[in-house]
Enzyme design. Structure first.
Site, PDB file in Angstrom:
ATOM      1  N   TYR A  37      29.225 -27.549 -45.663  1.00 49.56           N
ATOM      2  CA  TYR A  37      28.272 -26.636 -46.351  1.00 49.56           C
ATOM      3  C   TYR A  37      26.736 -26.478 -45.975  1.00 49.56           C
ATOM      4  O   TYR A  37      26.386 -25.503 -46.000  1.00 49.56           O
ATOM      5  CB  TYR A  37      28.222 -27.575 -47.759  1.00 49.56           C
ATOM      6  CG  TYR A  37      27.133 -27.037 -48.850  1.00 49.56           C
ATOM      7  CD1 TYR A  37      27.446 -25.743 -49.403  1.00 49.56           C
ATOM      8  CD2 TYR A  37      26.037 -27.587 -49.133  1.00 49.56           C
ATOM      9  CE1 TYR A  37      26.258 -25.139 -50.082  1.00 49.56           C
ATOM     10  CE2 TYR A  37      25.047 -27.195 -49.877  1.00 49.56           C
ATOM     11  CZ  TYR A  37      25.190 -26.088 -50.415  1.00 49.56           C
ATOM     12  OH  TYR A  37      24.066 -25.590 -51.135  1.00 49.56           O
ATOM     13  N   SER A 119      13.881 -27.129 -53.961  1.00 46.66           N
ATOM     14  CA  SER A 119      14.939 -26.052 -54.392  1.00 46.66           C
ATOM     15  C   SER A 119      15.087 -26.387 -55.995  1.00 46.66           C
ATOM     16  O   SER A 119      15.007 -27.323 -56.713  1.00 46.66           O
ATOM     17  CB  SER A 119      16.218 -26.291 -53.720  1.00 46.66           C
ATOM     18  OG  SER A 119      17.112 -25.615 -54.291  1.00 46.66           O
ATOM     19  N   TYR A 142      15.465 -19.901 -58.270  1.00 48.51           N
ATOM     20  CA  TYR A 142      16.459 -18.942 -58.388  1.00 48.51           C
ATOM     21  C   TYR A 142      16.380 -18.464 -59.945  1.00 48.51           C
ATOM     22  O   TYR A 142      16.644 -19.362 -60.857  1.00 48.51           O
ATOM     23  CB  TYR A 142      17.890 -19.303 -58.162  1.00 48.51           C
ATOM     24  CG  TYR A 142      18.255 -19.793 -56.831  1.00 48.51           C
ATOM     25  CD1 TYR A 142      18.210 -18.816 -55.761  1.00 48.51           C
ATOM     26  CD2 TYR A 142      18.639 -20.826 -56.148  1.00 48.51           C
ATOM     27  CE1 TYR A 142      18.653 -19.089 -54.416  1.00 48.51           C
ATOM     28  CE2 TYR A 142      19.116 -21.257 -55.007  1.00 48.51           C
ATOM     29  CZ  TYR A 142      18.913 -20.216 -53.996  1.00 48.51           C
ATOM     30  OH  TYR A 142      19.405 -20.468 -52.663  1.00 48.51           O
ATOM     31  N   THR A 168      13.303 -16.568 -54.528  1.00 47.41           N
ATOM     32  CA  THR A 168      14.478 -16.443 -53.558  1.00 47.41           C
ATOM     33  C   THR A 168      15.301 -15.180 -54.089  1.00 47.41           C
ATOM     34  O   THR A 168      15.764 -15.362 -55.232  1.00 47.41           O
ATOM     35  CB  THR A 168      15.177 -17.649 -53.189  1.00 47.41           C
ATOM     36  OG1 THR A 168      14.422 -18.596 -52.630  1.00 47.41           O
ATOM     37  CG2 THR A 168      16.324 -17.202 -52.312  1.00 47.41           C
ATOM     38  N   LYS A 233      10.881 -14.791 -51.033  1.00 46.06           N
ATOM     39  CA  LYS A 233      11.902 -15.321 -49.872  1.00 46.06           C
ATOM     40  C   LYS A 233      13.214 -14.475 -49.863  1.00 46.06           C
ATOM     41  O   LYS A 233      13.784 -14.457 -50.901  1.00 46.06           O
ATOM     42  CB  LYS A 233      12.297 -16.746 -50.092  1.00 46.06           C
ATOM     43  CG  LYS A 233      13.040 -17.390 -49.054  1.00 46.06           C
ATOM     44  CD  LYS A 233      13.203 -18.940 -48.941  1.00 46.06           C
ATOM     45  CE  LYS A 233      14.005 -19.556 -48.179  1.00 46.06           C
ATOM     46  NZ  LYS A 233      15.459 -19.336 -48.253  1.00 46.06           N
ATOM     47  N   SER A 255      13.624 -14.070 -44.119  1.00 48.68           N
ATOM     48  CA  SER A 255      14.822 -14.929 -43.824  1.00 48.68           C
ATOM     49  C   SER A 255      16.203 -14.216 -44.215  1.00 48.68           C
ATOM     50  O   SER A 255      16.055 -13.199 -45.003  1.00 48.68           O
ATOM     51  CB  SER A 255      14.693 -16.057 -45.184  1.00 48.68           C
ATOM     52  OG  SER A 255      15.686 -16.958 -45.457  1.00 48.68           O
ATOM     53  N   HIS A 257      18.493 -16.371 -45.067  1.00 46.00           N
ATOM     54  CA  HIS A 257      19.164 -17.852 -45.667  1.00 46.00           C
ATOM     55  C   HIS A 257      19.969 -18.278 -44.547  1.00 46.00           C
ATOM     56  O   HIS A 257      20.866 -19.156 -44.933  1.00 46.00           O
ATOM     57  CB  HIS A 257      19.974 -17.351 -46.968  1.00 46.00           C
ATOM     58  CG  HIS A 257      20.024 -18.130 -48.112  1.00 46.00           C
ATOM     59  ND1 HIS A 257      19.112 -17.831 -49.004  1.00 46.00           N
ATOM     60  CD2 HIS A 257      20.741 -19.260 -48.297  1.00 46.00           C
ATOM     61  CE1 HIS A 257      19.284 -18.904 -50.089  1.00 46.00           C
ATOM     62  NE2 HIS A 257      20.302 -19.716 -49.584  1.00 46.00           N
ATOM     63  N   ASP A 288      11.692 -18.145 -41.491  1.00 46.77           N
ATOM     64  CA  ASP A 288      12.738 -19.115 -41.206  1.00 46.77           C
ATOM     65  C   ASP A 288      14.274 -18.340 -40.939  1.00 46.77           C
ATOM     66  O   ASP A 288      14.309 -16.899 -40.827  1.00 46.77           O
ATOM     67  CB  ASP A 288      13.053 -19.765 -42.772  1.00 46.77           C
ATOM     68  CG  ASP A 288      13.940 -19.324 -43.755  1.00 46.77           C
ATOM     69  OD1 ASP A 288      14.893 -18.588 -43.562  1.00 46.77           O
ATOM     70  OD2 ASP A 288      13.288 -19.170 -44.630  1.00 46.77           O
ATOM     71  N   SER A 289      14.959 -19.228 -40.484  1.00 49.26           N
ATOM     72  CA  SER A 289      16.330 -19.081 -40.231  1.00 49.26           C
ATOM     73  C   SER A 289      16.627 -18.867 -38.490  1.00 49.26           C
ATOM     74  O   SER A 289      16.205 -18.223 -37.927  1.00 49.26           O
ATOM     75  CB  SER A 289      16.762 -17.417 -40.541  1.00 49.26           C
ATOM     76  OG  SER A 289      16.928 -17.470 -41.875  1.00 49.26           O
TER      77      SER A 289
HETATM   78  C1  FNR Z   1      19.727 -23.405 -48.188  1.00 47.96           C
HETATM   79  N1  FNR Z   1      18.887 -22.332 -48.309  1.00 47.96           N
HETATM   80  C2  FNR Z   1      18.388 -22.326 -49.528  1.00 47.96           C
HETATM   81  N2  FNR Z   1      17.472 -21.243 -49.707  1.00 47.96           N
HETATM   82  C3  FNR Z   1      16.652 -21.484 -51.084  1.00 47.96           C
HETATM   83  O1  FNR Z   1      15.879 -20.483 -51.308  1.00 47.96           O
HETATM   84  N3  FNR Z   1      17.151 -22.184 -52.024  1.00 47.96           N
HETATM   85  C4  FNR Z   1      18.169 -23.091 -51.769  1.00 47.96           C
HETATM   86  O2  FNR Z   1      18.546 -23.727 -52.818  1.00 47.96           O
HETATM   87  C5  FNR Z   1      18.818 -23.048 -50.622  1.00 47.96           C
HETATM   88  N4  FNR Z   1      19.856 -24.066 -50.175  1.00 47.96           N
HETATM   89  C6  FNR Z   1      20.125 -24.128 -49.125  1.00 47.96           C
HETATM   90  C7  FNR Z   1      21.091 -25.168 -48.774  1.00 47.96           C
HETATM   91  C8  FNR Z   1      21.465 -25.568 -47.615  1.00 47.96           C
HETATM   92  C9  FNR Z   1      22.321 -26.476 -46.912  1.00 47.96           C
HETATM   93  C10 FNR Z   1      20.857 -24.850 -46.390  1.00 47.96           C
HETATM   94  C11 FNR Z   1      21.380 -24.898 -45.152  1.00 47.96           C
HETATM   95  C12 FNR Z   1      20.240 -23.718 -46.633  1.00 47.96           C
HETATM   96  C13 FNR Z   1      18.341 -21.490 -47.146  1.00 47.96           C
HETATM   97  C14 FNR Z   1      17.058 -22.112 -46.560  1.00 47.96           C
HETATM   98  O3  FNR Z   1      15.900 -22.020 -47.501  1.00 47.96           O
HETATM   99  C15 FNR Z   1      16.571 -21.357 -45.327  1.00 47.96           C
HETATM  100  O4  FNR Z   1      16.418 -19.982 -45.465  1.00 47.96           O
HETATM  101  C16 FNR Z   1      17.661 -21.731 -44.183  1.00 47.96           C
HETATM  102  O5  FNR Z   1      18.153 -22.993 -44.035  1.00 47.96           O
HETATM  103  C17 FNR Z   1      16.721 -21.462 -42.846  1.00 47.96           C
HETATM  104  O6  FNR Z   1      17.837 -21.307 -41.590  1.00 47.96           O
HETATM  105  P1  FNR Z   1      17.964 -22.801 -40.709  1.00 47.96           P
HETATM  106  O7  FNR Z   1      16.565 -23.116 -40.322  1.00 47.96           O
HETATM  107  O8  FNR Z   1      18.486 -23.671 -41.508  1.00 47.96           O
HETATM  108  O9  FNR Z   1      18.613 -22.109 -39.579  1.00 47.96           O
END
Ligand code: FNR
Length: 359
Positions: A37, A119, A142, A168, A233, A255, A257, A288-289
């Site tokens: 996940y 979050s 959200y 987001t 975001k 982003s 995500h 990010d990302s």
């Molecule tokens: C996320 N991301 C995310 N974003 C958000 O706005 N609310 C959330 O609840 C979540 N939940 C979430 C869970 C998990 C397990 C991951 C890996 C990611 C997205 C997160 O904020 C972000 O955009 C990315 O994780 C950035 O990319 P990298 O650094 O993981 O490559």
């Protein structure tokens, strides 16, 4: 009885060569479906890989005769002073990775001098996460289909001392994630989002589905009910950036995500320059990302970002070492950034923003 979720519980600093190798180590600690996940992306995971590959197509000029010496990596974002231009992206369910959940992440962020974005679907309630550490913090929302609950969450965030809301907008529908379907993954009881529970721990009778229709009015709703600066975001196109700006966004978080939503969309780093052009410095840009290296941070800042947010590596650090693991992850990327800055002739974060890239 709630099922047991045997995940990370170590509390120790980490000896790291880099943030990339953390993934393999974390896979040994986090239960397999939880690891998938966290690590996975949508469909073929092309965008997930492309988020990394895109950094390889721009290069940093080596500059070693400027007479500059790195002074510090501190910067300010929406009025909060932070030790490095790296913050923690919002991620749900930190309890999937470590027993301390968001309390560990918040403490690690504070120890490293930066901020954590909590979050909506955090394991701990937003109040519990806020109490875990001093220092600046952001709350990510959200919008559910229940506007009464949305308004209540925003008011709670303000009351709990959050400094900004990250709204987001890139989950109008859940991403199509093969790994999660294969595993039949659902959040374990140990990571059930407490923001949705009542005082006695029972799920509240609200529609938890996320809104699909998002527009300027949604941004206005978040602003009005929180009274806080709103960072939008999940912006990955200049037209969405302009819409967000016109609706009063105080910041934009570029982003995709982490490649978890629309597979086949470009890398976040590929779309950053065009979005920076559209925004013209009117509000801060968070990126990010795919950020894993100090060079990635440098390249994102040189392409118009004000700060970057780190996702998965933080959960891996948390899984392996609790709050100290999170601190180690942040210290590692800061150390790498300092080295790049010195080799590229940038004494400060502002110097990076003035530097051009090659390619
Ligand atoms: C996320 N991301 C995310 N974003 C958000 O706005 N609310 C959330 O609840 C979540 N939940 C979430 C869970 C998990 C397990 C991951 C890996 C990611 C997205 C997160 O904020 C972000 O955009 C990315 O994780 C950035 O990319 P990298 O650094 O993981 O490559």
């Amino acid at each position: 009885p709630a099922e047991t979720w045997q995940t990370g519980s170590a509390e120790r600093p980490l000896q790291l060569a880099n943030l990339l190798e953390l993934e393999e180590a974390a896979a040994k600690v986090i239960p397999a479906a939880g690891f998938d996940y966290i690590a996975g992306g949508a469909e073929d995971e092309w965008t997930l890989r492309e988020n990394r590959a895109a950094f390889g197509r721009k290069q940093v000029a080596q500059r070693v005769l400027t007479g500059k010496v790195v002074t510090d990596t501190a910067t300010t974002i929406l009025g909060s002073r932070i030790a490095m231009p790296v913050i923690i992206a919002p991620m749900g369910g930190h309890g999937i990775a470590h027993v301390s959940a968001e309390a560990g992440t918040a403490r690690g962020a504070a120890a490293a001098g930066t901020l954590h974005t909590v979050s909506t679907v955090a394991t701990l309630s937003l109040e519990e996460a806020a109490q875990a550490a001093d220092g600046p913090r952001w709350f990510q929302i959200y919008l559910t289909n229940d506007d009464g609950f949305n308004a209540e969450l925003l008011q709670r965030a303000r009351a709990a001392g959050y400094n900004a809301i990250v709204f987001t907008v890139d989950v109008p529908v859940g991403g199509n994630r093969d790994r999660d379907r294969r595993n039949g993954f659902v959040y374990p009881a140990a990571a059930a989002p407490r923001n949705f529970l009542d005082a006695s721990g029972r799920p509240r009778a609200i529609d938890r589905g996320f809104k699909s229709r998002l527009d300027a009015d949604s941004i206005d709703f978040v602003k009005r009910h929180s009274g806080l600066p709103v960072v939008v975001k999940g912006v990955a196109a200049p037209d969405d950036a302009r819409l967000a700006l016109d609706a009063g966004a105080a910041g934009i978080q570029v982003s995709n995500h982490g490649g978890r939503q629309l597979d086949g969309t470009p890398a976040a780093f590929s779309v950053l320059p065009a979005i920076a052009d559209a925004v013209q410095g009117r509000v801060p840009l968070i990126f990010d990302s795919g950020v894993r290296r100090g060079t990635d941070v440098f390249k994102a800042l040189a392409s118009g970002a004000d700060v970057v947010a780190l996702g998965r590596p933080v959960l891996y650090g948390l899984a392996l070492g609790g709050w100290q693991g999170v601190q180690s992850v942040l210290q590692q990327i800061e150390r790498e950034l300092r080295t790049v800055m010195q080799l590229a002739g940038a004494a400060t974060v502002d110097d990076i923003r003035r530097t051009g890239l090659i390619g």
